[in-house]
Design a protein around this motif. Structure first.
Motif, PDB file in Angstrom:
ATOM      1  N   ASP A  85       0.724  -1.284  -0.182  1.00  0.00           N
ATOM      2  CA  ASP A  85      -0.016  -0.018   0.011  1.00  0.00           C
ATOM      3  C   ASP A  85       0.871   1.296   0.095  1.00  0.00           C
ATOM      4  O   ASP A  85       1.915   1.302   0.797  1.00  0.00           O
ATOM      5  N   GLN A  86       0.263   2.366  -0.775  1.00  0.00           N
ATOM      6  CA  GLN A  86       1.017   3.777  -0.545  1.00  0.00           C
ATOM      7  C   GLN A  86       0.845   4.226   0.903  1.00  0.00           C
ATOM      8  O   GLN A  86      -0.360   4.053   1.349  1.00  0.00           O
ATOM      9  N   THR A  87       1.708   5.072   1.366  1.00  0.00           N
ATOM     10  CA  THR A  87       1.360   5.585   2.558  1.00  0.00           C
ATOM     11  C   THR A  87       1.872   7.338   2.333  1.00  0.00           C
ATOM     12  O   THR A  87       2.574   7.542   1.123  1.00  0.00           O
ATOM     13  N   GLU A  88       1.962   8.188   3.333  1.00  0.00           N
ATOM     14  CA  GLU A  88       2.312   9.514   3.140  1.00  0.00           C
ATOM     15  C   GLU A  88       3.938   9.628   2.798  1.00  0.00           C
ATOM     16  O   GLU A  88       4.274  10.419   2.257  1.00  0.00           O
ATOM     17  N   ASN A  89       4.568   8.584   3.429  1.00  0.00           N
ATOM     18  CA  ASN A  89       6.190   8.449   3.172  1.00  0.00           C
ATOM     19  C   ASN A  89       6.616   7.767   2.253  1.00  0.00           C
ATOM     20  O   ASN A  89       7.949   7.246   2.106  1.00  0.00           O
ATOM     21  N   GLY A  90       5.778   6.745   1.566  1.00  0.00           N
ATOM     22  CA  GLY A  90       6.328   5.780   0.596  1.00  0.00           C
ATOM     23  C   GLY A  90       5.406   4.873   0.590  1.00  0.00           C
ATOM     24  O   GLY A  90       4.192   4.767   0.030  1.00  0.00           O
ATOM     25  N   PHE A  91       5.618   3.576   1.006  1.00  0.00           N
ATOM     26  CA  PHE A  91       4.847   2.446   0.889  1.00  0.00           C
ATOM     27  C   PHE A  91       4.821   1.460   2.169  1.00  0.00           C
ATOM     28  O   PHE A  91       5.744   1.668   3.413  1.00  0.00           O
ATOM     29  N   CYS A  92       3.930   0.490   2.517  1.00  0.00           N
ATOM     30  CA  CYS A  92       3.909  -0.241   3.629  1.00  0.00           C
ATOM     31  C   CYS A  92       3.418  -1.561   3.096  1.00  0.00           C
ATOM     32  O   CYS A  92       2.700  -2.085   2.142  1.00  0.00           O
ATOM     33  N   ALA A  93       4.447  -2.558   3.199  1.00  0.00           N
ATOM     34  CA  ALA A  93       4.306  -3.735   2.738  1.00  0.00           C
ATOM     35  C   ALA A  93       4.053  -4.780   4.135  1.00  0.00           C
ATOM     36  O   ALA A  93       4.479  -4.677   4.938  1.00  0.00           O
ATOM     37  N   THR A  94       3.193  -5.775   3.433  1.00  0.00           N
ATOM     38  CA  THR A  94       2.675  -6.795   4.453  1.00  0.00           C
ATOM     39  C   THR A  94       2.955  -8.196   4.364  1.00  0.00           C
ATOM     40  O   THR A  94       2.734  -8.648   3.038  1.00  0.00           O
ATOM     41  N   TRP A  95       3.443  -9.133   5.078  1.00  0.00           N
ATOM     42  CA  TRP A  95       3.426 -10.647   4.822  1.00  0.00           C
ATOM     43  C   TRP A  95       3.301 -11.233   5.988  1.00  0.00           C
ATOM     44  O   TRP A  95       2.711 -10.869   7.109  1.00  0.00           O
ATOM     45  N   GLY A  96       3.387 -12.651   5.959  1.00  0.00           N
ATOM     46  CA  GLY A  96       2.669 -13.382   7.149  1.00  0.00           C
ATOM     47  C   GLY A  96       3.300 -13.264   8.383  1.00  0.00           C
ATOM     48  O   GLY A  96       2.471 -13.164   9.392  1.00  0.00           O
ATOM     49  N   SER A  97       4.616 -12.686   8.671  1.00  0.00           N
ATOM     50  CA  SER A  97       5.217 -12.559  10.119  1.00  0.00           C
ATOM     51  C   SER A  97       5.349 -11.111  10.261  1.00  0.00           C
ATOM     52  O   SER A  97       5.869 -10.836  11.378  1.00  0.00           O
ATOM     53  N   GLY A  98       4.740 -10.375   9.584  1.00  0.00           N
ATOM     54  CA  GLY A  98       5.033  -8.765   9.875  1.00  0.00           C
ATOM     55  C   GLY A  98       4.830  -7.776   8.787  1.00  0.00           C
ATOM     56  O   GLY A  98       4.261  -8.255   7.652  1.00  0.00           O
ATOM     57  N   SER A  99       5.322  -6.487   8.848  1.00  0.00           N
ATOM     58  CA  SER A  99       5.296  -5.614   7.920  1.00  0.00           C
ATOM     59  C   SER A  99       6.124  -4.545   8.245  1.00  0.00           C
ATOM     60  O   SER A  99       6.927  -4.557   8.840  1.00  0.00           O
ATOM     61  N   VAL A 100       6.389  -3.960   7.223  1.00  0.00           N
ATOM     62  CA  VAL A 100       7.287  -2.735   7.177  1.00  0.00           C
ATOM     63  C   VAL A 100       7.130  -1.596   6.383  1.00  0.00           C
ATOM     64  O   VAL A 100       6.407  -1.492   5.489  1.00  0.00           O
TER      65      VAL A 100
END
Length: 304
Positions: A85-100
């Motif tokens: 997903d796009q965010t205000e500062n770039g992107f947020c990535a999600t996977w099974g054990s977490g996100s960044v």
């Protein structure tokens, strides 16, 4: 809250790991997330990758590249990114054990070959033994003067059969389903090349010590190697979630510097239309990494 990454690389094949090596050596904070199912690791031995005169397996090449990236500080996590997903500062990535959170993303998610209808374990054994091959550009030399079958139809199957005819006079084109779907012009090209044509359906049913047998509507055919020319599925799902432009071929569209139509999103390797070659993917990974570094420097000239 933690500072966002400079770059998240999705995919740990030749393109993604080349980019990781570059970006880590640029002193950037990066993470590679890879599901461990990349096509490169299934290559038994490649002989046309420069620098390895005796050849090297895809698994060993990827292992060495991973080790090299980690030596310079790249972090690598084994998982499957499900959402971007796009965010205000770039992107947020999600996977099974977490996100960044990350400022940029490089998609090096590759493609998956469509396999002939056969047991998965049998297929993998045949692949490792060179009874099934997927890239005549990579390993056509290895079937010189051998008996080769091509499972495919329409223009894709015709093109692959004629390409392989430059290595061996013993080429048979087999329809995967029912009758071969070729134009009159292609029929003439196949006839002129001396390529035998067989109607399907076709199924690889057995392998022995030295050959693979394809069962068809016209009988059993035995080959030294079989090339499935059935196309591939490109892993563009994450790009599509962000609304990135796709090419007419269904790959992620990029400019000459590997930028997609979404600012901050880049793509490299087989997920971008190209030669489907290790060296080509590496080149795109290097271009993408350098572009990412320079684009980030426009907002933050002193990145360290």
């Amino acid at each position: 809250m933690a500072e966002p990454l400079h770059c998240l690389i999705v995919g740990g094949g030749p393109a993604g790991l080349t980019a990781a090596i570059y970006l880590a050596r640029f002193h950037l904070d990066i993470l590679v997330v890879d599901d461990g199912k990349g096509r490169a690791e299934s290559i038994p031995c490649t002989h046309n990758h420069a620098g390895y005169p005796d050849g090297i397996s895809g698994k060993e090449l990827v292992r060495l590249m991973r080790e090299q990236a980690q030596r310079y500080g790249a972090r690598i996590e084994r998982d499957y990114v499900t959402r971007l997903d796009q965010t205000e500062n770039g992107f947020c990535a999600t996977w099974g054990s977490g996100s960044v959170e990350t400022k940029t993303v490089l998609l090096a998610t590759g493609v998956k070959n469509r396999r002939p209808p056969m047991d998965e374990e049998l297929h993998d054994e045949a692949l490792q033994r060179g009874l099934i091959r997927y890239c005549p550009i990579c390993d056509g030399f290895e079937v010189t003067d051998k008996n080769v079958g091509v499972i495919g139809s329409d223009s894709r199957g015709v093109a692959e059969a004629i390409f392989l005819r430059s290595y061996t006079p013993h080429v048979t084109l087999i329809a995967p389903d029912t009758a071969l779907k070729v134009t009159e012009e292609d029929k003439l090209r196949l006839k002129d090349a001396g390529i035998e044509c067989v109607d399907g359906p076709a199924q690889a049913v057995a392998i022995s010590d030295k050959c693979i047998v394809v069962d068809t509507a016209e009988g059993h055919y035995t080959f030294d190697s079989v090339y499935p020319a059935l196309g591939s599925d490109t892993h563009t799902q994450l790009a599509e979630q962000l609304g990135a432009r796709l090419s007419e071929q269904g790959c992620i569209g990029v400019d000459a510097r590997q930028r997609t139509s979404v600012p901050g999103l880049y793509a490299a390797g087989d997920v971008v239309i190209g030669l489907d070659q290790i060296s080509h993917a590496m080149g795109e990974g290097g271009v993408a990494a350098t572009t990412i570094r320079n684009d980030l420097a426009k907002e933050q000239p002193l990145l360290r």
